[in-house]
Design an enzyme around this catalytic site. Sequence first.
Site, PDB file in Angstrom:
ATOM      1  N   LYS A  83       0.863  -1.181   0.000  1.00 21.62           N
ATOM      2  CA  LYS A  83       0.000   0.000   0.000  1.00 21.62           C
ATOM      3  C   LYS A  83       0.900   1.233   0.000  1.00 21.62           C
ATOM      4  O   LYS A  83       1.744   1.397   0.890  1.00 21.62           O
ATOM      5  CB  LYS A  83      -0.845  -0.041   1.264  1.00 21.62           C
ATOM      6  CG  LYS A  83      -2.183   0.597   1.122  1.00 21.62           C
ATOM      7  CD  LYS A  83      -2.966   0.282   2.371  1.00 21.62           C
ATOM      8  CE  LYS A  83      -4.268   1.012   2.388  1.00 21.62           C
ATOM      9  NZ  LYS A  83      -4.790   1.088   3.751  1.00 21.62           N
TER      10      LYS A  83
HETATM   11  C1  E4P Z   1      -7.965   1.515   3.972  1.00 20.86           C
HETATM   12  O1  E4P Z   1      -7.357   1.197   2.963  1.00 20.86           O
HETATM   13  C2  E4P Z   1      -7.847   2.862   4.544  1.00 20.86           C
HETATM   14  O2  E4P Z   1      -6.588   3.075   5.072  1.00 20.86           O
HETATM   15  C3  E4P Z   1      -8.923   3.062   5.596  1.00 20.86           C
HETATM   16  O3  E4P Z   1     -10.151   2.602   5.072  1.00 20.86           O
HETATM   17  C4  E4P Z   1      -9.032   4.499   6.066  1.00 20.86           C
HETATM   18  O4  E4P Z   1     -10.158   4.631   6.886  1.00 20.86           O
HETATM   19  P1  E4P Z   1     -10.443   5.922   7.779  1.00 20.86           P
HETATM   20  O5  E4P Z   1     -10.633   7.082   6.864  1.00 20.86           O
HETATM   21  O6  E4P Z   1     -11.687   5.581   8.540  1.00 20.86           O
HETATM   22  O7  E4P Z   1      -9.241   6.108   8.663  1.00 20.86           O
END
Ligand code: E4P
Length: 215
Positions: A83
């Site tokens: 990621k």
């Molecule tokens: C997943 O890939 C993301 O990092 C995550 O969904 C972010 O979520 P949030 O905006 O609730 O922190």
Amino acid sequence: MLFFLDTAKIDEVKEAAEMGILAGVTTNPSLVAKAGGDFKNIVKQICAIVEGPISLEVVAKNAKDLVKEARNLAKQAPNIVIKIPMGKEGIKAVTQLAAEGISTNVTLVFSVSQALLAANAGATYVSPFVGRIDDISWEGMDVVRDIVAVLDYYQFPTQVIAASIRHPLHVAEAAKAGAHIATVPFEVLEKLFDHPLTDIGVERFNKDWDKVKKK
Ligand code: E4P
């Protein structure tokens, strides 16, 4: 649309896997911090449970270090997806990793143009953050819908993960917008099962079944 679990908590991953609906897992530094414990151990345990893609985030400041970090993480299991935060250095790293056959998930995506950059670099996944866009009084799901349409129009193989999902309606809307995957927190996954009419129906059937058994 497939379900990924947005967590680094092992008990949540285990429970979702037992449901048989878990296609993958996404984590981020905040989720790992929330889960607590040793990162390597968390990764090892998730890998032992999940066969599908597991996104692990890299945090280095430049492409060279991002790639180095990514290669080390990717070594740990064949289903690890790197990621990478959106940005010039991130996109350079995605290009390099794609050339090496390492899967990537470009995160912190908030616009069609960012998604297009990621797709052109060869990203496996792109993650628009629905909830965080809603938080600034914009329509997060419109961004997901537009990204899906544009990537589909130009026939990019990059898959769209609706991320930053906050409630069940986000899940249904992401599916209607054509997202390939929704990555959901465990609390949201649990809520997807609920419907008051289901509860009323089960109670009524149970009561009637008791009457049948008494005869
Ligand atoms: C997943 O890939 C993301 O990092 C995550 O969904 C972010 O979520 P949030 O905006 O609730 O922190």
